[in-house]
Design an enzyme around this catalytic site. Structure first.
Site, PDB file in Angstrom:
ATOM      1  CE  LYS A   1      25.159  11.302   2.637  1.00 11.22           C
ATOM      2  NZ  LYS A   1      24.010  10.885   1.862  1.00 11.22           N
TER       3      LYS A   1
ATOM      4  CG  ASP B   1      32.381  -5.307  -4.375  1.00  8.47           C
ATOM      5  OD1 ASP B   1      33.487  -5.121  -4.933  1.00  8.47           O
ATOM      6  OD2 ASP B   1      32.209  -6.140  -3.462  1.00  8.47           O
TER       7      ASP B   1
ATOM      8  CG  ASP C   1      35.158  -1.921   0.020  1.00  9.56           C
ATOM      9  OD1 ASP C   1      35.745  -2.745  -0.699  1.00  9.56           O
ATOM     10  OD2 ASP C   1      34.489  -2.241   1.019  1.00  9.56           O
TER      11      ASP C   1
ATOM     12  CG  ASP D   1      23.022   9.604  -0.941  1.00 10.20           C
ATOM     13  OD1 ASP D   1      23.880  10.373  -1.416  1.00 10.20           O
ATOM     14  OD2 ASP D   1      22.180   9.974  -0.112  1.00 10.20           O
TER      15      ASP D   1
ATOM     16  CE1 TYR E   1      37.068  -1.464   2.907  1.00 10.74           C
ATOM     17  CE2 TYR E   1      39.448  -1.652   3.095  1.00 10.74           C
ATOM     18  CZ  TYR E   1      38.228  -2.192   2.761  1.00 10.74           C
ATOM     19  OH  TYR E   1      38.170  -3.467   2.285  1.00 10.74           O
TER      20      TYR E   1
END
Ligand code: NAI
Length: 339
Positions: free
Chosen positions: A172, A233, A229, A205, A125
């Site tokens: 991950k 949300d 991020d 995930d 990011y």
């Protein structure tokens, strides 16, 4: 009554409308603030040739606290995100987003009470991209032990001071063995200093799936920048969306409190914007500056307002009211509440 000096960045789009509402509500709550107001974004470019003039950074460094509305970021071309620049320039390394259900906003789950802690300064990011040759670009994911360790400490310190029981890190590391592997190792190392807090981790995930199936199992979530991020949300969606959750970017040089939604150009200037998300951030800001009583009063008034008639809240959360209706209803509730 003590006066606080706070930097105010109204932003653009719906930013000026929601910040004006929140400034008025803070005044109605009896908090004495001298606002230092600055332009940022496209308007600051046309006036000063820089979307984030040095004066703005100096003001935040002086006051240590800022309230910020959303700022439009051009896609693909144009200036870099003001938010990313602010976070980097002031080293606001921790993004904090409390996600809590309102009983009057009907969503799939009840009683959600999550804290999302996101590392704010590195990972993909950070926007470190370049064109290697035409048609091939490279985007760099930087993970350092220093940043991973300090954000893990932030999450555990938050858990300790707020009576939270568990911190779950997302990663991950099965695929990005070095970068996410380092983030995870730092998390595990730091967790040893907080034996009373349960520490565990999930592949990101899997975390997303579990969040939409059984969100109440989680307490504090810790994520690197890009995953944070996205997941923050997702969690906002669990309690009613971006219009109802607040956020803060915190570092040793200061703290910037901002709504997590964007500048909503589709409804800008129409008195339709919902100030609630920025107001939730402002509640966090009031707590941060030690105005606990006022923060409590505003929080209680929000709960009352949301449980009252639809004319007091905006359309995005099922109301029929305008931005101004929200502001005046909040002020009426605050004037009635005992001081
Ligand atoms: P957005 O959050 O601005 O809008 C998405 C949808 O939600 C729109 O339909 C909008 O009307 C609605 N919405 C958002 N906030 C609302 C509010 N307070 N009250 C009522 N409805 C609301 O996201 P979008 O369209 O992707 O981004 C627009 C611009 O905002 C972009 O330039 C983006 O870069 C910028 N942005 C800025 C942020 C910031 O400054 N913190 C954060 C996210 C986006």
């Amino acid at each position: 009554m003590a006066q606080h000096k706070i930097t105010l960045l109204p932003g653009d789009g719906i930013g000026p409308e929601v910040t004006a509402s929140v400034v008025a509500i803070i005044e109605c709550a009896g908090v004495n603030v001298e606002w230092e107001k600055y332009l940022v974004g496209a308007e600051a470019i046309s006036r000063f040739g820089d979307p984030l003039p040095q004066d703005v950074l100096d003001s935040i460094l002086r006051n240590k606290v800022a309230l910020k509305g959303p700022v439009t970021t051009p896609i693909g071309t144009g200036f870099a995100s003001i938010n990313v620049r602010l976070r980097k320039a002031l080293d606001l390394y921790a993004n904090l987003r409390p996600v809590k259900s309102f009983s009057s906003i009907k969503t799939r789950y009840e009683n959600i009470d999550l804290i999302v802690v996101r590392e704010n300064t590195e990972s993909l990011y950070a926007g470190l991209e370049h064109e290697v040759v035409p048609g091939v670009v490279e985007s760099l994911k930087i993970i350092t032990a220093k940043a991973s360790t300090r954000i893990a400490k932030f999450a555990f310190d938050y858990a300790r001071t707020h009576g939270r029981k568990r911190v779950t890190a997302a990663h991950k590391a099965n695929i990005m063995k070095l970068s996410d592997g380092l983030f995870l190792k730092c998390f595990r190392d730091v967790s040893k200093e907080y034996p009373e807090i349960q520490a565990d981790d999930k592949i990101v995930d899997n975390l997303c799936m579990q969040l939409v199936m059984n969100p109440n199992q989680f307490d504090v979530l810790l994520l690197e920048n890009l995953y944070g991020d996205i997941v923050s949300d997702l969690t906002a969606g669990l309690v009613g969306g971006l219009g109802v959750v607040g956020g803060a970017n915190i570092g040793l040089n200061g703290a910037v409190f901002e709504a997590v939604h964007g500048s909503a150009p589709d409804i800008a200037g129409q008195n339709k914007a919902n100030p609630l998300a920025l107001l939730q951030s402002a509640v966090m800001m009031l707590q941060h500056i030690g105005e606990m009583k006022a923060a409590q009063k505003v929080s209680e008034a929000i709960v009352k307002l949301l449980a009252s008639g639809p004319e007091h809240r905006t359309r995005d959360i099922g109301g029929t009211g305008t931005t101004s209706d929200f502001t005046s209803s909040m002020c009426a509730l605050l004037r009635k509440s005992p001081s």
